[in-house]
Structures are given as structure tokens and as C-alpha cells.
Scaffold this motif. Sequence first.
Motif, PDB file in Angstrom:
ATOM      1  N   GLU A  28      -5.688 -10.571 -18.856  1.00 52.25           N
ATOM      2  CA  GLU A  28      -6.476  -9.342 -18.844  1.00 52.25           C
ATOM      3  C   GLU A  28      -5.632  -8.087 -18.659  1.00 52.25           C
ATOM      4  OE1 GLU A  28      -9.497  -9.311 -19.667  1.00 52.25           O
ATOM      5  OE2 GLU A  28     -10.045 -11.417 -19.458  1.00 52.25           O
ATOM      6  N   ALA A  42      -1.888  -7.916 -18.580  1.00 48.24           N
ATOM      7  CA  ALA A  42      -0.550  -7.792 -19.165  1.00 48.24           C
ATOM      8  C   ALA A  42      -0.564  -7.976 -20.680  1.00 48.24           C
ATOM      9  CB  ALA A  42       0.400  -8.810 -18.532  1.00 48.24           C
ATOM     10  N   LYS A  43      -1.620  -8.614 -21.197  1.00 43.26           N
ATOM     11  CA  LYS A  43      -1.633  -8.864 -22.637  1.00 43.26           C
ATOM     12  C   LYS A  43      -2.666  -8.020 -23.368  1.00 43.26           C
ATOM     13  CE  LYS A  43       0.305 -13.474 -22.990  1.00 43.26           C
ATOM     14  NZ  LYS A  43      -0.009 -14.886 -23.213  1.00 43.26           N
ATOM     15  N   SER A  44      -3.327  -7.086 -22.645  1.00 41.34           N
ATOM     16  CA  SER A  44      -4.328  -6.272 -23.331  1.00 41.34           C
ATOM     17  C   SER A  44      -3.752  -4.942 -23.752  1.00 41.34           C
ATOM     18  CB  SER A  44      -5.545  -6.067 -22.434  1.00 41.34           C
ATOM     19  OG  SER A  44      -6.012  -7.311 -21.985  1.00 41.34           O
ATOM     20  N   CYS A  45      -4.328  -3.856 -23.225  1.00 43.78           N
ATOM     21  CA  CYS A  45      -3.986  -2.528 -23.738  1.00 43.78           C
ATOM     22  C   CYS A  45      -2.613  -2.031 -23.319  1.00 43.78           C
ATOM     23  CB  CYS A  45      -5.026  -1.520 -23.260  1.00 43.78           C
ATOM     24  SG  CYS A  45      -6.665  -1.952 -23.826  1.00 43.78           S
ATOM     25  N   HIS A  46      -2.166  -2.477 -22.133  1.00 43.69           N
ATOM     26  CA  HIS A  46      -0.887  -1.944 -21.638  1.00 43.69           C
ATOM     27  C   HIS A  46       0.002  -3.095 -21.176  1.00 43.69           C
ATOM     28  CE1 HIS A  46      -2.628  -2.651 -17.696  1.00 43.69           C
ATOM     29  NE2 HIS A  46      -3.603  -1.799 -17.928  1.00 43.69           N
ATOM     30  N   ILE A  47       1.258  -2.761 -20.874  1.00 40.72           N
ATOM     31  CA  ILE A  47       2.163  -3.783 -20.346  1.00 40.72           C
ATOM     32  C   ILE A  47       1.651  -4.208 -18.965  1.00 40.72           C
ATOM     33  CG2 ILE A  47       4.160  -2.799 -21.545  1.00 40.72           C
ATOM     34  CD1 ILE A  47       5.001  -1.988 -18.518  1.00 40.72           C
ATOM     35  N   GLY A 103     -10.523   6.298 -18.307  1.00 41.45           N
ATOM     36  CA  GLY A 103     -11.307   6.732 -19.459  1.00 41.45           C
ATOM     37  C   GLY A 103     -11.869   5.595 -20.297  1.00 41.45           C
ATOM     38  N   GLU A 104     -11.493   4.346 -19.995  1.00 40.89           N
ATOM     39  CA  GLU A 104     -12.005   3.226 -20.791  1.00 40.89           C
ATOM     40  C   GLU A 104     -12.876   2.333 -19.919  1.00 40.89           C
ATOM     41  OE1 GLU A 104     -11.199   2.913 -24.071  1.00 40.89           O
ATOM     42  OE2 GLU A 104      -9.918   4.689 -23.937  1.00 40.89           O
ATOM     43  N   VAL A 108     -13.450  -1.150 -19.010  1.00 33.29           N
ATOM     44  CA  VAL A 108     -12.800  -2.459 -19.145  1.00 33.29           C
ATOM     45  C   VAL A 108     -13.401  -3.453 -18.155  1.00 33.29           C
ATOM     46  CG1 VAL A 108     -10.651  -1.555 -20.071  1.00 33.29           C
ATOM     47  CG2 VAL A 108     -10.912  -1.755 -17.612  1.00 33.29           C
ATOM     48  N   ASP A 130       7.740   5.906 -26.027  1.00 37.03           N
ATOM     49  CA  ASP A 130       6.388   6.315 -26.379  1.00 37.03           C
ATOM     50  C   ASP A 130       5.526   6.867 -25.243  1.00 37.03           C
ATOM     51  OD1 ASP A 130       4.816   6.177 -29.032  1.00 37.03           O
ATOM     52  OD2 ASP A 130       3.350   5.686 -27.472  1.00 37.03           O
ATOM     53  N   SER A 131       5.610   6.310 -24.036  1.00 41.95           N
ATOM     54  CA  SER A 131       4.813   6.902 -22.964  1.00 41.95           C
ATOM     55  C   SER A 131       5.407   6.519 -21.617  1.00 41.95           C
ATOM     56  CB  SER A 131       3.360   6.443 -23.055  1.00 41.95           C
ATOM     57  OG  SER A 131       3.141   5.320 -22.247  1.00 41.95           O
ATOM     58  N   SER A 182       3.997   5.154 -19.313  1.00 44.13           N
ATOM     59  CA  SER A 182       3.478   3.891 -18.785  1.00 44.13           C
ATOM     60  C   SER A 182       4.174   2.682 -19.401  1.00 44.13           C
ATOM     61  CB  SER A 182       1.970   3.804 -19.023  1.00 44.13           C
ATOM     62  OG  SER A 182       1.720   3.882 -20.404  1.00 44.13           O
ATOM     63  N   LYS A 222     -13.931  12.803 -24.169  1.00 38.37           N
ATOM     64  CA  LYS A 222     -12.521  12.953 -24.551  1.00 38.37           C
ATOM     65  C   LYS A 222     -12.317  14.169 -25.449  1.00 38.37           C
ATOM     66  CE  LYS A 222     -11.686   8.012 -24.171  1.00 38.37           C
ATOM     67  NZ  LYS A 222     -11.857   6.754 -24.905  1.00 38.37           N
ATOM     68  N   THR A 258      -2.308   0.780 -29.006  1.00 37.08           N
ATOM     69  CA  THR A 258      -3.241   1.197 -27.952  1.00 37.08           C
ATOM     70  C   THR A 258      -2.957   2.647 -27.551  1.00 37.08           C
ATOM     71  OG1 THR A 258      -1.892   0.640 -26.031  1.00 37.08           O
ATOM     72  CG2 THR A 258      -3.116  -1.164 -27.052  1.00 37.08           C
ATOM     73  N   PRO A 259      -3.892   3.267 -26.785  1.00 36.23           N
ATOM     74  CA  PRO A 259      -3.659   4.658 -26.362  1.00 36.23           C
ATOM     75  C   PRO A 259      -2.342   4.858 -25.616  1.00 36.23           C
ATOM     76  CG  PRO A 259      -5.929   4.032 -25.925  1.00 36.23           C
ATOM     77  CD  PRO A 259      -5.220   2.786 -26.376  1.00 36.23           C
ATOM     78  N   VAL A 260      -1.819   3.804 -24.982  1.00 35.19           N
ATOM     79  CA  VAL A 260      -0.526   3.975 -24.304  1.00 35.19           C
ATOM     80  C   VAL A 260       0.639   3.472 -25.158  1.00 35.19           C
ATOM     81  CG1 VAL A 260      -1.405   3.992 -21.953  1.00 35.19           C
ATOM     82  CG2 VAL A 260      -0.798   1.819 -23.020  1.00 35.19           C
ATOM     83  N   LYS A 317       1.100   0.526 -26.848  1.00 36.02           N
ATOM     84  CA  LYS A 317       1.441  -0.891 -26.993  1.00 36.02           C
ATOM     85  C   LYS A 317       0.889  -1.432 -28.318  1.00 36.02           C
ATOM     86  CE  LYS A 317       1.191  -5.247 -24.582  1.00 36.02           C
ATOM     87  NZ  LYS A 317       0.676  -5.990 -23.449  1.00 36.02           N
ATOM     88  N   LYS A 346     -16.343  -9.665 -25.573  1.00 34.18           N
ATOM     89  CA  LYS A 346     -15.696  -8.805 -24.567  1.00 34.18           C
ATOM     90  C   LYS A 346     -15.176  -7.520 -25.208  1.00 34.18           C
ATOM     91  CE  LYS A 346     -11.417  -9.129 -22.640  1.00 34.18           C
ATOM     92  NZ  LYS A 346     -10.323  -9.842 -21.979  1.00 34.18           N
ATOM     93  N   TRP A 347     -14.499  -7.691 -26.339  1.00 37.63           N
ATOM     94  CA  TRP A 347     -13.897  -6.507 -26.956  1.00 37.63           C
ATOM     95  C   TRP A 347     -14.921  -5.645 -27.684  1.00 37.63           C
ATOM     96  CZ3 TRP A 347      -9.607  -4.485 -25.298  1.00 37.63           C
ATOM     97  CH2 TRP A 347      -8.734  -5.309 -24.612  1.00 37.63           C
ATOM     98  N   ARG A 385     -16.242  -3.490 -24.828  1.00 31.00           N
ATOM     99  CA  ARG A 385     -15.301  -2.437 -24.425  1.00 31.00           C
ATOM    100  C   ARG A 385     -15.133  -1.367 -25.485  1.00 31.00           C
ATOM    101  NH1 ARG A 385     -10.211  -5.478 -21.592  1.00 31.00           N
ATOM    102  NH2 ARG A 385     -11.383  -6.212 -19.796  1.00 31.00           N
ATOM    103  N   GLY A 427     -16.104   2.496 -25.820  1.00 34.60           N
ATOM    104  CA  GLY A 427     -15.010   3.457 -25.954  1.00 34.60           C
ATOM    105  C   GLY A 427     -15.194   4.410 -27.115  1.00 34.60           C
TER     106      GLY A 427
END
Lengths: 384, 141
Positions: free
Chosen positions: A256, A258-263, A287-288, A290, A357-358, A360, B65, B85-87, B89, B111-112, B115, B119
Motif C-alpha cells: 500500500e 511503497a508500491k503505490s503512488c510514492h516510494i 489531497g488524495e 487513499v 523530479d521531487s 519526496s 486543486k 504519479t503526482p510525485v 513515480k 480500490k483504485w 481512489r 481524485g
Amino acid sequence: MKIKVWDLPTRIFHWLLVLAYVGAYFTSESEWLLEYHAGAGYIALGLIMFRILWGFTGNRYARFSDFIRGWDEVKSYILRMLRSDIPRFLGHNPAVGWVVLFMLLITAVISLTGIVVYGGEEGRGIAAGFFTFKTAIIVRIIHLILADIAVVMIVTHISAALIHHFILKENIIYSMFTGYKEDMESWSERVSHMKAGEGLSVVRLVVGIFVAILGGLGLVYLPPEGKTDFSKEKMQVMDDKGFVVELKHNKKWVDECAKSCHIGFHPNLLPASSWEKLMSGLSDHFGEDVSLNENIQKEILDYLVSASAEHSVSEASKKLMYSIKDGDSPIKITDIPYWVKKHSEISDEVYKRKSIDSKSNCIACHSGSEIGSFEDRDIHIPKE
Amino acid sequence: MGQKIYFVLALAFVVLLLSNIADAGNLNAQMQSLMDKHMKDSGEKSFSAEEGGKLYYIKRMHSEKKEEISCISCHMDDPAKEGKTPVGKPIEPLSPAVNKGRFTDPEKVEKWFKRNCTGVFERECTPKEKGDFVTYMMSLQ
């Protein structure tokens, strides 16, 4: 004719101290070699204690009364040295006598401050339990500065020995092994063909000292960049009883977080109260929405809390905890004062680079970030 | 003796190939039952790949947003491409044509949907929208 200058205990002391310094230097960068580093420090302290006693009871040249001289003698030696007319002394000369005393004392203080840091930061050694983590952080700075000075001091000491050996033709290096030096008469006979100051000028001396200091600084500030293989590193965590045990990532956390939207942001990057706050606000997660089902959410929170910054053995965790004001529970890692200060010199342009890139994307520069390792030597900032 | 082995291997290969072709573009049993449920809940007779495609590309202004947002903000204008993704990745391609794992696990799909519909559209998607969307993605073979 040869004359015995350095007695056996003094020689053994000298070379054991060399070993202690070498050992301490090469184990200073690694957390995993800390026990050996501390061991070298204890040995050094013991040696200094012996040497101070020996300074009162050793042979003539080992005694402080032989080489700690008054200001007049020191001044006259320095003035003659500046005129390249360096007088010879069988033992320590008046100028270096004070340097020797300084070297003994600085070594003792480095060892003692090390013991305080080891006790305060790691809870180990004879000072364990006597000092707080906060005290240790401050004492650590003193320990590091003095250690830097010691490196410069050692390089200067070796340079001086080489100058005496090669330029003043005085066999002081072998004498530290054999104990013997030439007596005054045979030495002055042997070097009598040399004019005062031959082969030696003030300029050379100054250049030599300058190079020595630069070399010392180079040794301190240019350590090789580490290439740690993080796939082989094990994670450590302190359990509730204070024991350091191996940490394994929770599978749900991996899926949930480490493999989703961010590291994967390692649990050791935030205190437990922050993780609680963050996990209770998943419907508006930066803002999301989850949201997770209750069981998964609880399992992940339990994992995060069990390995939070409070349970971490890493320096970065301790320092970021230290920088967070009491009662604050930041949920954005990049808002933590320690993070902000540590990254203040990195310009916005760097974060815009393609492979970063960011802010984060910790792993772009800290290759060990997903196992919670942020060691200085593993930082590598990509050029594009 | 040796020839026999080659014959068996060749046969196995052909069977494998045929089963793959037959499988292409089809949902597995678990996904099919999810689709059936959406069909029942939506009251529709069939799902429309065309409607699903519109949903994928439609842009709207997000009320908080304050920027235009759509599925393609992260998944790119071609579902076969790697998204972001927004960050920053990378996201594996959404299209099952290039990414076999997509639309095989109903739990993950739901699930997605939850979300990402929240979003982008600031609401959950309807059973019809989900059905159309999956149908569109499966049609990209």
C-alpha cells in the motif's frame, strides 16, 4: 657513540598509540564498526594514563621535567629555528615538549568525549546511562573537532620527524624503534661539514607545515564515497524492551505504501504520533483519498509505530526527533526542521532534474532510503 | 524416440499459443463476476467501450486543486504508455494489451476506481462507468 634515549616502555607506548589511532581512524565512519572504534579509544586512554605516570617515573628523557621547559627556552629555540640554526636536543626539544604534552591531553579528551557520546547516543560503554542523548550530540561535536585537530597534529608530527631525519640528519625515526640516538659529539662531527641551516630554509619549513596541514585536512574531509549494497543490508529496530532486533518490512506496508503512488517512506522518518495522525487522515492524504479497509489500516499503523523514529537506531532519526518541537506531530517529512536545515543548500534546480523530479523522491539521492538508511557516505546526487 | 519428444513439445507449444489467443481480451472468472455485478447494479444490457474511452479522456476542473484533471493526467494519453504519479513515480501501463496483470484482481480494480474517481471526479464512479471503462481497456488489444 650511541646513547640510549627512549626506554622500552616509552617506545612500546608510542607504537601502541599509533595502532590505536590508526584503528580509531579507520573505524570512525561506520556504525557497524563502532565497537572497535570505542575499543581503540579505551586503549588510547589507558596508554595516555600510563604515559602521564611514566612522565614522572620513567627514564630521564621520558620525564616531563626533561622536556617541559620555561618560556625563555622555548622562545630562544623558536627564534633559532626561524634563523635556520636549529640546536639539537637528545630528547624532546623545548618547543616540541609542549606539543607532546598537548598531544597527550588532546588524545585523552578525545577518548573521554568519545566515551560520553558512546554512553549517551548508544547507551553503551562505561558511561552508559550517565548522559542524555542531547548531551551526547553536543559532546559529539567536540569529539569530531578534536579528532580533526588530531589528524592535522599527526600529519605535522610525521612531517617534523621526516624533516629531522632527512634535513637535519638526525636519526629520530629509528631511535623510536631501537631507543638509541647518536651522542652529541659523534653527531656534530658527522654533520660538521654542513653549514648551519644547509638544506633547510624557513620557506621550506613553512611550505612543509602548510602541506602537512592540507594533507591532514584532506584525510579528514575526502573520505571515499561508499558503495553500500543495500540489498544485503539488514534493517535494525529497537523493540519496546530496548533491544536492537532485525526489522522486516510489513507486506501490507510494502503493497500500500511503497508500491503505490510514492516510494516507501521508511517508518523511521516520523515519530509515532505523526504516523497516528497521518494514518487517521487517509481520506485526505495530501489531497488524495487513499482510504484503506480498517484491518489493513490498523496493521500498517502498528507496523509504522513499531519502527517509528523513536524505535530507530539511526542517526538521522534521532536528529530529526531532536529537531521536532515538543507536542508537534508533523506529517510531512520535508517540513521537519532537521530535514529543512540538512537540505537547505540544495537548490530548487536540483529537485527539478529528471531523475529526481521531487523532494519526496528520497531514493534518488539516498539509495538506502527504503531500508531507512541515510548515511552521509551513501549520498549521491544525480547530475541530471 | 527422439522425434516423439519433439512432437510432444511442438504440440504443447501450439496448445499454449492457442490458449493464449483464446484468453486475449477476455476477463478472468473473478473479474467477470465483478462485471456481472456492475451490469446488474447499473440495469444496463451491455457496456460501451466508446463511453469508457470518453471517461478516460474527459477533462474537468477540480474544485479544490483548481486545475484541469483527468485520468490522463497520470496515466498518459495512451494507456499503453508508462504513467507518472503526482510525485513523479512511474506507473505501469494501464492497458492490458501491454501489461497482462491489469484488470485481473477485482479487489485491486475496485480500490483504485474508488481512489481515482474521487481524485478526478470528486465522487465515486457509477457501476455503468466502471463497466464501460473496463470494457474500453479490454478492447485495446
